[in-house]
Design an enzyme around this catalytic site. Structure first.
Site, PDB file in Angstrom:
ATOM      1  N   ASN A  34      -2.364   2.424   5.417  1.00  0.00           N
ATOM      2  CA  ASN A  34      -1.513   1.234   5.180  1.00  0.00           C
ATOM      3  C   ASN A  34      -1.162   0.657   6.515  1.00  0.00           C
ATOM      4  O   ASN A  34      -1.199   1.385   7.562  1.00  0.00           O
ATOM      5  CB  ASN A  34      -0.071   1.796   4.687  1.00  0.00           C
ATOM      6  CG  ASN A  34       0.005   2.548   3.400  1.00  0.00           C
ATOM      7  OD1 ASN A  34      -0.902   2.584   2.630  1.00  0.00           O
ATOM      8  ND2 ASN A  34       1.113   3.185   2.979  1.00  0.00           N
ATOM      9  N   GLY A  35      -1.080  -0.652   6.574  1.00  0.00           N
ATOM     10  CA  GLY A  35      -1.131  -1.489   7.677  1.00  0.00           C
ATOM     11  C   GLY A  35      -2.205  -2.339   7.943  1.00  0.00           C
ATOM     12  O   GLY A  35      -2.841  -2.602   6.828  1.00  0.00           O
ATOM     13  N   TRP A  80      -2.621  -2.984  -1.568  1.00  0.00           N
ATOM     14  CA  TRP A  80      -2.138  -4.257  -1.528  1.00  0.00           C
ATOM     15  C   TRP A  80      -3.056  -5.063  -0.560  1.00  0.00           C
ATOM     16  O   TRP A  80      -2.840  -4.777   0.655  1.00  0.00           O
ATOM     17  CB  TRP A  80      -0.784  -4.548  -1.190  1.00  0.00           C
ATOM     18  CG  TRP A  80      -0.113  -5.881  -1.329  1.00  0.00           C
ATOM     19  CD1 TRP A  80       0.257  -6.372  -2.480  1.00  0.00           C
ATOM     20  CD2 TRP A  80       0.228  -6.687  -0.480  1.00  0.00           C
ATOM     21  NE1 TRP A  80       0.793  -7.593  -2.266  1.00  0.00           N
ATOM     22  CE2 TRP A  80       0.623  -7.729  -1.175  1.00  0.00           C
ATOM     23  CE3 TRP A  80      -0.185  -7.001   1.140  1.00  0.00           C
ATOM     24  CZ2 TRP A  80       0.863  -9.300  -0.213  1.00  0.00           C
ATOM     25  CZ3 TRP A  80       0.274  -8.017   1.613  1.00  0.00           C
ATOM     26  CH2 TRP A  80       0.854  -9.002   0.980  1.00  0.00           C
ATOM     27  N   GLU A 110      18.455 -18.336  -3.062  1.00  0.00           N
ATOM     28  CA  GLU A 110      18.148 -17.269  -4.046  1.00  0.00           C
ATOM     29  C   GLU A 110      17.569 -17.646  -5.160  1.00  0.00           C
ATOM     30  O   GLU A 110      16.523 -17.270  -5.730  1.00  0.00           O
ATOM     31  CB  GLU A 110      19.377 -16.178  -4.020  1.00  0.00           C
ATOM     32  CG  GLU A 110      18.943 -15.123  -4.853  1.00  0.00           C
ATOM     33  CD  GLU A 110      17.831 -14.086  -4.191  1.00  0.00           C
ATOM     34  OE1 GLU A 110      17.260 -14.357  -3.157  1.00  0.00           O
ATOM     35  OE2 GLU A 110      17.543 -13.372  -5.059  1.00  0.00           O
ATOM     36  N   CYS A 157       0.674  -1.244  -0.110  1.00  0.00           N
ATOM     37  CA  CYS A 157       0.068  -0.028   0.101  1.00  0.00           C
ATOM     38  C   CYS A 157       0.912   1.278   0.008  1.00  0.00           C
ATOM     39  O   CYS A 157       1.913   1.307   0.653  1.00  0.00           O
ATOM     40  CB  CYS A 157      -0.940   0.014   1.130  1.00  0.00           C
ATOM     41  SG  CYS A 157      -1.909  -1.420   1.704  1.00  0.00           S
ATOM     42  N   LYS A 195      13.797 -16.855  -6.675  1.00  0.00           N
ATOM     43  CA  LYS A 195      13.522 -16.210  -7.919  1.00  0.00           C
ATOM     44  C   LYS A 195      12.490 -16.746  -8.681  1.00  0.00           C
ATOM     45  O   LYS A 195      11.932 -16.142  -9.262  1.00  0.00           O
ATOM     46  CB  LYS A 195      14.818 -15.872  -8.990  1.00  0.00           C
ATOM     47  CG  LYS A 195      15.790 -14.806  -7.928  1.00  0.00           C
ATOM     48  CD  LYS A 195      15.204 -13.401  -8.332  1.00  0.00           C
ATOM     49  CE  LYS A 195      15.743 -12.352  -7.454  1.00  0.00           C
ATOM     50  NZ  LYS A 195      15.167 -12.316  -5.958  1.00  0.00           N
ATOM     51  N   ARG A 226       5.785  -0.379  -5.772  1.00  0.00           N
ATOM     52  CA  ARG A 226       5.796  -1.299  -4.576  1.00  0.00           C
ATOM     53  C   ARG A 226       4.833  -2.444  -4.676  1.00  0.00           C
ATOM     54  O   ARG A 226       5.014  -3.156  -4.102  1.00  0.00           O
ATOM     55  CB  ARG A 226       5.321  -0.356  -3.494  1.00  0.00           C
ATOM     56  CG  ARG A 226       6.140   0.849  -3.154  1.00  0.00           C
ATOM     57  CD  ARG A 226       5.366   1.843  -2.514  1.00  0.00           C
ATOM     58  NE  ARG A 226       4.900   1.727  -1.331  1.00  0.00           N
ATOM     59  CZ  ARG A 226       5.341   2.015  -0.151  1.00  0.00           C
ATOM     60  NH1 ARG A 226       6.291   2.878  -0.119  1.00  0.00           N
ATOM     61  NH2 ARG A 226       4.759   1.864   1.005  1.00  0.00           N
TER      62      ARG A 226
HETATM   63  C1  AGP Z   1      13.091 -10.645  -3.576  1.00  0.00           C
HETATM   64  O1  AGP Z   1      13.172 -10.733  -4.939  1.00  0.00           O
HETATM   65  C2  AGP Z   1      11.805 -10.379  -2.982  1.00  0.00           C
HETATM   66  N1  AGP Z   1      10.853  -9.603  -3.618  1.00  0.00           N
HETATM   67  C3  AGP Z   1      11.675 -10.356  -1.370  1.00  0.00           C
HETATM   68  O2  AGP Z   1      12.199 -11.363  -0.885  1.00  0.00           O
HETATM   69  C4  AGP Z   1      12.519  -9.210  -0.655  1.00  0.00           C
HETATM   70  O3  AGP Z   1      13.848  -9.417  -0.763  1.00  0.00           O
HETATM   71  C5  AGP Z   1      12.246  -8.936   0.964  1.00  0.00           C
HETATM   72  O4  AGP Z   1      10.597  -8.747   0.875  1.00  0.00           O
HETATM   73  C6  AGP Z   1      12.882  -7.971   1.578  1.00  0.00           C
HETATM   74  O5  AGP Z   1      12.750  -6.781   1.215  1.00  0.00           O
HETATM   75  P1  AGP Z   1      13.969  -5.663   1.609  1.00  0.00           P
HETATM   76  O6  AGP Z   1      15.145  -6.027   0.991  1.00  0.00           O
HETATM   77  O7  AGP Z   1      13.144  -4.391   0.977  1.00  0.00           O
HETATM   78  O8  AGP Z   1      13.530  -5.647   3.088  1.00  0.00           O
END
Ligand code: AGP
Length: 606
Positions: A98-99, A74, A478, A2, A482, A27
């Site tokens: 938001n929240g 969101w 990782e 959001c 992805k 976002r």
């Molecule tokens: C990464 O591809 C993701 N979209 C997600 O895991 C992300 O790294 C995680 O939400 C943490 O976000 P940040 O680095 O903004 O804290």
């Protein structure tokens, strides 16, 4: 996730709100809406889907009003549809939020008993009705104070009122909120990035505070309504014009940018003349630190895990890693000689922020590795290590992951030499290798040619596995993340040596398995594990580094070679084909690569 915009001006605000909502699109969101106040009437337009759809709504064109709020949602409570999109309004009040309001069910029951009629399934709507209820007997400020006290959970709010033609109220607990100052207008925004196109003069609300924004004045208050003085900060980083250029997606651009972003970051931290690492103003004496805890979520957590291996290899520090959402609720043993490192691209991730806040409240040494230096996590950490990779738009983190690993590695080397854990010559050699890394990343990006072809096997797969040992294990995690987030294919990252303890049962004929086996200390062990999955029918994509030595293994489906460097740095190079594998797999399926379903770039709810 959001996002909030509010503008109090002397001219019509709807198109400026729409433009600012566009800045928040990266976002990730599922619906959008706007409310303005004109001639004593609250006008509200909302729609499911993108800001473009909202803008096409004919009602927007005629939307008058010099006070307004906008939102991208969101979904948390209630399906992503027009009805649940924000703002939510009564006859008197319009709110964007938001929240999450944790006690919304209870509050709703109480309000329904009082005769309030709810239109949506959201938790937010209780805020609208609470304020409406309290305004029957209290003035605006007291109604706000009383409402905020009733709410449990986290929120950033933007509120406009039918009977208050000149003002917006903003309030914050848990979720970030900023105020921007302009000429004859002032702004409210869920992050400074959304405000940067309008102003570089910003103040941030602290937890529990609220503000009243008029076109020519902003007042801040604490939770009891006492006035608070705020510093106006001047943002140094200007709004960057960041577009896709010739690329189809931001993600593709961000992958290709990595040699440059790594080079920029190296230039920030390494003195090229004396080959030393500069970490200026580190606030603690090195002798005060005997252990390190690294905390993050998702990809950022993977960079923490990567750093654990580097810390253990290059220092004698004790190292633990933690997922922020777990750390924040555990009974932690806080230690004065521990350095707590928080890793976050956005710097706004709710769980990571809560973990940081917990450490700060316990007077711990807190340091953050962030991309957005104006973010909440950066502001509230005692020391910041920026990753200098520029804005990242793709929800799937690529260049930021590389930047996080790079900065953590630089910190490892610096602590290693300062603690005399690392021999000086070795330290200098490692820095020498580091300086060549951007070039090697560039060559690996150029030389990759098979990935696009092999990605079809992953696109069509029921499931897949990513295996690695040692330094390659966090990269396997990782790679799997992805593929999941972009191609919506079940993928599991696993330590190669663990397969025989259960997951080997998953392997069946033709299942695509990525094996990361660079020529490091783990090479022979990983190759043996690879044989075990091949023997059970797996279609193995081996990723290793170039070497004069042959690969003694049969029945490998495909091999991808990355450039060679020292063992510490191989994880950077192994990451590249995995990013591309996920990208091409998603591309083949025609998915929304920069905004995968259900996900958000900035995860501001827990
Ligand atoms: C990464 O591809 C993701 N979209 C997600 O895991 C992300 O790294 C995680 O939400 C943490 O976000 P940040 O680095 O903004 O804290």
């Amino acid at each position: 996730m959001c996002g909030i915009i509010g503008i109090a001006s002397n001219k019509a605000v709807s198109s400026a709100i729409i433009n600012s909502l566009r800045k928040l699109e990266y976002r990730g969101y599922d619906s959008a809406g706007i409310a303005t106040l004109s001639n004593g009437i609250l006008n509200e337009v909302k729609s499911k889907g993108r800001v473009d759809t909202l803008e096409k709504n004919i009602a927007i064109k005629n939307m008058l009003g010099s006070i307004g709020i906008g939102h991208v949602r969101w979904a948390t409570h209630g399906a992503p549809n027009t009805l649940n999109a924000h703002p939510h309004s009564s006859d008197n009040v319009s709110v964007v939020h938001n929240g999450i309001i944790e006690n919304s069910t209870l509050l709703k029951k109480h309000l329904i008993n009082k005769g309030h009629i709810f239109k949506s399934q959201t938790d937010t709507e209780v805020i609208v009705h609470l304020i409406t209820e309290y305004l029957k007997e209290l003035n605006l400020k007291d109604a706000i104070i009383k409402t905020l006290k009733q709410l449990h959970g986290s929120f950033a709010l933007g509120i406009i009122f039918k009977d208050q033609p000149n003002l917006i109220v903003g309030a914050r607990r848990g979720s970030p909120l900023a105020v921007g100052y302009g000429l004859n207008e002032n702004y409210l925004g869920s992050d400074s990035y959304a405000l940067k196109s309008m102003t570089n003069k910003i103040s941030y609300l602290n937890d529990g505070e609220f503000c009243i924004i008029k076109k020519d004045q902003v007042d801040f208050f604490d939770e009891e309504g006492l006035k608070v003085n705020k510093k106006v900060l001047e943002l140094t980083s200007k709004e960057q014009d960041y577009d896709k250029g010739d690329f189809k997606h931001f993600m593709a651009k961000e992958i290709e940018e990595q040699p440059t972003t790594l080079k920029n970051c190296i230039n920030e931290y390494i003195n090229v003349i004396n080959n030393d690492i500069n970490i200026n103003n580190f606030p603690w004496n090195i002798k005060e630190i005997s252990s390190v805890t690294l905390i993050g979520c998702g990809t950022a957590y993977h960079s923490c895990l990567m750093a654990k291996y580097w810390f253990e290899e290059n220092t004698t520090l004790d190292v633990t890693t933690d997922i922020a959402s777990e750390f924040r609720y555990r009974k932690n043993r806080f230690k004065d000689d521990n350095l707590y490192i928080f890793v976050s691209q956005s710097g706004e991730t709710a769980d990571t922020y809560a973990a940081l806040d917990l450490c700060n409240k316990n007077n711990m040494k807190t340091c953050s590795v962030v991309n957005v230096i104006e973010s909440s996590i950066a502001r509230d950490s005692k020391f910041i290590l920026p990753i200098h990779c520029g804005i990242e738009i793709g929800v799937a983190s690529t260049k930021a992951f590389m930047g996080q690993m790079l900065v953590l590695y630089i910190l490892v080397l610096k602590l290693g030499i300062l603690r005399k854990d690392l021999d000086k010559d070795l330290y200098l050699n490692k820095i020498k290798d580091l300086k060549v890394l951007p070039k090697l990343v560039e060559q690996t990006l150029l030389s990759e040619s098979k990935i696009q072809a092999v990605s079809s096997s992953f696109t069509d797969a029921k499931g897949s596995m990513f295996l690695g040992r040692g330094f390659s294990y966090p990269i396997a995690l990782e790679g799997a993340l992805k593929l999941k987030e972009l191609a919506y294919v079940h993928a599991e990252g696993y330590p190669a040596g663990e397969m025989k303890h259960g997951p080997l049962a998953l392997i069946e004929d033709g299942m695509p398995v990525v094996v990361l086996a660079p020529r490091d200390n783990y090479y022979k062990k990983t190759i043996s594990n690879m044989q075990e999955v091949i023997a059970r029918g797996a279609k193995v994509l081996l990723i290793t580094n170039k070497s004069k030595d042959e690969i003694f293994s049969e029945n490998i489906w495909e091999t991808i070679l990355v450039e060679s460097t020292n063992d510490d740095l191989l994880p950077f190079l192994l990451t590249i084909p995995l990013q591309k594998l996920a990208y091409y797999s998603a591309l083949k399926k025609g998915y929304d690569i920069d905004k995968p379903r259900n996900l958000a770039k900035s995860v501001t709810v827990e």
